[in-house]
Every structure is written in structure tokens, then in C-alpha cells.
Design an enzyme around this catalytic site. Structure first.
Site, mmCIF file in Angstrom:
data_model
loop_
_atom_site.group_PDB
_atom_site.id
_atom_site.type_symbol
_atom_site.label_atom_id
_atom_site.label_comp_id
_atom_site.label_asym_id
_atom_site.label_seq_id
_atom_site.Cartn_x
_atom_site.Cartn_y
_atom_site.Cartn_z
ATOM 1 C CG ASP A 38 40.891 56.610 -13.983
ATOM 2 O OD1 ASP A 38 40.490 57.482 -13.180
ATOM 3 O OD2 ASP A 38 41.731 55.737 -13.668
ATOM 4 C CG HIS A 55 33.941 64.169 -11.517
ATOM 5 N ND1 HIS A 55 34.677 63.093 -11.941
ATOM 6 C CD2 HIS A 55 34.125 64.246 -10.162
ATOM 7 C CE1 HIS A 55 35.283 62.538 -10.895
ATOM 8 N NE2 HIS A 55 34.971 63.223 -9.804
ATOM 9 C CB SER A 83 32.908 51.865 -9.221
ATOM 10 O OG SER A 83 33.576 52.473 -8.139
ATOM 11 C CB THR A 84 30.071 49.017 -5.777
ATOM 12 O OG1 THR A 84 31.185 48.302 -6.337
ATOM 13 C CG2 THR A 84 28.800 48.536 -6.436
ATOM 14 C CD GLU A 85 34.504 48.868 -5.804
ATOM 15 O OE1 GLU A 85 34.242 49.279 -6.955
ATOM 16 O OE2 GLU A 85 34.113 47.763 -5.384
ATOM 17 C CD1 TRP A 87 28.553 53.278 -3.354
ATOM 18 C CD2 TRP A 87 27.564 55.265 -3.111
ATOM 19 N NE1 TRP A 87 27.400 53.274 -4.119
ATOM 20 C CE2 TRP A 87 26.775 54.480 -3.981
ATOM 21 C CE3 TRP A 87 27.139 56.565 -2.820
ATOM 22 C CZ2 TRP A 87 25.580 54.944 -4.554
ATOM 23 C CZ3 TRP A 87 25.952 57.028 -3.386
ATOM 24 C CH2 TRP A 87 25.191 56.229 -4.238
ATOM 25 C CG LEU A 149 25.023 54.050 -29.046
ATOM 26 C CD1 LEU A 149 26.191 53.121 -29.361
ATOM 27 C CD2 LEU A 149 25.549 55.464 -28.791
ATOM 28 N NE ARG A 206 41.512 52.638 -15.347
ATOM 29 C CZ ARG A 206 41.184 52.187 -14.163
ATOM 30 N NH1 ARG A 206 40.939 50.904 -13.995
ATOM 31 N NH2 ARG A 206 41.107 52.992 -13.122
ATOM 32 C CG LEU A 213 40.152 44.644 -15.967
ATOM 33 C CD1 LEU A 213 39.648 43.223 -16.120
ATOM 34 C CD2 LEU A 213 39.769 45.463 -17.198
HETATM 35 C C1 FPP Z 1 37.195 58.539 -12.557
HETATM 36 O O1 FPP Z 1 38.087 59.622 -12.548
HETATM 37 C C2 FPP Z 1 35.896 59.010 -12.965
HETATM 38 C C3 FPP Z 1 34.751 58.848 -12.263
HETATM 39 C C4 FPP Z 1 34.687 58.119 -10.999
HETATM 40 C C5 FPP Z 1 33.500 59.430 -12.722
HETATM 41 C C6 FPP Z 1 33.312 59.370 -14.197
HETATM 42 C C7 FPP Z 1 32.182 60.229 -14.559
HETATM 43 C C8 FPP Z 1 32.144 60.995 -15.662
HETATM 44 C C9 FPP Z 1 33.210 61.034 -16.671
HETATM 45 C C10 FPP Z 1 30.964 61.810 -15.970
HETATM 46 C C11 FPP Z 1 29.808 60.916 -16.168
HETATM 47 C C12 FPP Z 1 28.786 61.524 -16.935
HETATM 48 C C13 FPP Z 1 27.516 61.140 -16.945
HETATM 49 C C14 FPP Z 1 26.665 61.640 -17.998
HETATM 50 C C15 FPP Z 1 26.949 60.249 -15.926
HETATM 51 P P1 FPP Z 1 38.778 60.048 -11.197
HETATM 52 O O2 FPP Z 1 37.933 61.056 -10.542
HETATM 53 O O3 FPP Z 1 39.047 58.838 -10.367
HETATM 54 O O4 FPP Z 1 40.098 60.668 -11.712
HETATM 55 P P2 FPP Z 1 41.510 60.636 -10.959
HETATM 56 O O5 FPP Z 1 41.958 59.201 -10.974
HETATM 57 O O6 FPP Z 1 42.361 61.511 -11.812
HETATM 58 O O7 FPP Z 1 41.309 61.174 -9.576
#
Ligand code: FPP
Length: 258
Positions: A38, A55, A83-85, A87, A149, A206, A213
């Protein structure tokens, strides 16, 4: 141990980090680590960058932490990638997130194959764009014989949906005689979940200071140790991961004390 000979291990890491790794490996390493990655958006905002830049940076951290987990001898690394949310986010951000597995696997897959990492995913595949699914499936096929792994991506994953699907399947199996409801216990129910092939996580990490969660592995985290940190995912370093494992090990030692 084989992992100590891992060729990924950097030659130039500061000795304190190397010592901490050796110390960690001399004790029980958490077998399954799950991470809620996160803080990407906030990381980008702090730098006046678009959210997707966070990201993208987060994806680089996935690579780093995968290598480290493999080096330390972690058996399963589950990463909450979408997550499913999620979207509900702006289409542009969703599209970007759906392209990340392709980019990540496009460049990293040969190394994963070489390093004996097996890629898996949990989540409902039907809503995923074809290009995303294709990349993930290819990685799963190319690494299916690997025994090191397990890199498990939670992609379009939601724990409540997972549990509901499992309940429906249990009901079906009771109805059609495949399952006697008297035999339904925790172990049997677990076998209906998307994690049926995996043990429960030993450690949940986290990042970004959020203490919740967010619909992640609600059943599987029942006995898991939690590690929350204020560090934003794109800033999450090897040292932070090692710290989380050290905290886990110190808790384990306390529990084991007489
Ligand atoms: C939450 O941070 C993060 C996500 C919803 C996406 C997580 C994805 C990655 C770390 C990259 C994944 C990599 C691969 C290889 C699939 P947020 O955007 O909600 O952050 P914020 O709470 O600061 O807005």
C-alpha cells in the site's frame, strides 16, 4: 543451505545487512509471507507525479523483494496486486495496473524460471483483460515445474467473494453427495478456498501506515503475525523486509519460551 549460495545475493551489500540475513537464516524463516503493498498513490503525490508512477515504482520493489524472499528461503510470497474493490478506481489507473503483470513478467520471467520460482495467482480470472491473463498464464506454465519460492499474485482477489464461492461449492458438493456435511471441518473448508495448495501465511506485512485487512485472506490470516509499517510500498527496501522477518522471529522466540 542452498539459498546461502543463491547467485542473486549481492556482493556489495553492507556487512550489517549481510549479517542480518545470515542471522535470519539461522532461525525459523516464515514459510509464507503475504504483503498488502500500500501507499503507491501517496508516494507519487509527494513527488507531484501521477498515481501510476507510484505503481510503476512499486513494481520494481516487487522484483527486489521477490529476490530477497527467495534468497532467505521463504517458501511462498503472496502479493496483493489488485483487489475486487480496485475496479472502482479511474479507468486509466485500472488499465495501467492491468498492464503491470505483462511488463513485470515480460522482463523478469526468464530470471524467475532460472531461479526456480513458481508463479501462481489467486483471484477470479473472468474479469481480467485477455492480455493480463495471457501474461500470467504464460508465467504459470513456464514455471510450473519449479520447486523454489512460490510467487503468488492476488489479482482480482477479494476474500469475501472467495469465501462465498467456497460456501456455494460446499453446498453443491453436499447436495450432489460428494461431501457429507458431518465431515466438513476447517481443513476441508480450506481446501475449497483459492489457497487450497498453500499453507496459511505466517507473516502479513502491510505498508503505508494503514492498519486494516482490506478484504485480504480473512480466513487464512487467523493465526498470522501482523507487521504494519508507515513506509510507503515504493520506499520499502530490503532492510524493511528483513526488519519484518526479525520482528516475526522475535515474536516466535517469545512464544516458544518456557
Ligand atoms: C495500493 O496502493 C496498491 C495497489 C492497489 C496496487 C499494488 C500494485 C503494485 C505494487 C504493483 C504490482 C506489480 C505487479 C508485478 C503486478 P494505493 O494506490 O492504494 O496507494 P495510496 O493508498 O497511497 O493511494
Amino acid at each position: 543451505m542452498l539459498n546461502k549460495l543463491n547467485p542473486w545475493k549481492s556482493q556489495n551489500q553492507p556487512s550489517s545487512l549481510r549479517d542480518r540475513k545470515i542471522q535470519i537464516q539461522s532461525q525459523e524463516v516464515p514459510s509464507h509471507i503475504a504483503i498488502i503493498m500500500d501507499g503507491n498513490g501517496r508516494w507519487a503525490k509527494k513527488r507531484s507525479l501521477p498515481r501510476v508512477a507510484g505503481h510503476h515504482e512499486g513494481m520494481k520493489v516487487v522484483r527486489k523483494i521477490t529476490r530477497l524472499a527467495n534468497e532467505l528461503g521463504v517458501k511462498t510470497l503472496t502479493l496483493y496486486a489488485f483487489s475486487t474493490e480496485n475496479w472502482k478506481r479511474p479507468k486509466m489507473e485500472v488499465d495501467f495496473l492491468m498492464k503491470l503483470p505483462e511488463e513485470f513478467l515480460g522482463s523478469f520471467l526468464p530470471e524467475l524460471v532460472e531461479e526456480n520460482v513458481r508463479v501462481t495467482m489467486m483471484g477470479n480470472t473472468d474479469q481480467l483483460p485477455a492480455h493480463t491473463l495471457k501474461a500470467v498464464k504464460k508465467a504459470m506454465v513456464d514455471t510450473k515445474e519449479n520447486t523454489g519460492l512460490v510467487l503468488n499474485f492476488a489479482l482480482n482477489y477479494g476474500s469475501r467473494v472467495e469465501i462465498l464461492q467456497a460456501v456455494k461449492q460446499v453446498l453443491n458438493d453436499c447436495e450432489n453427495g460428494k461431501l457429507d456435511k458431518e465431515n466438513l471441518n476447517e481443513e476441508v473448508f480450506s481446501s475449497y478456498l483459492m489457497t487450497s495448495d498453500l499453507e496459511d501465511p505466517d507473516l502479513l506485512i502491510r505498508t503505508s501506515g494503514e492498519i486494516r485487512l482490506s478484504n485480504f485472506m480473512l480466513w487464512q490470516l487467523a493465526y498470522t503475525e501482523f507487521f504494519f509499517t508507515d513506509v510507503l510500498w515504493p520506499d520499502f527496501s530490503e532492510e524493511h523486509f528483513i526488519e519484518a522477518v526479525e520482528v516475526f522471529q522475535s515474536r516466535q522466540r517469545r512464544f516458544g519460551g518456557v
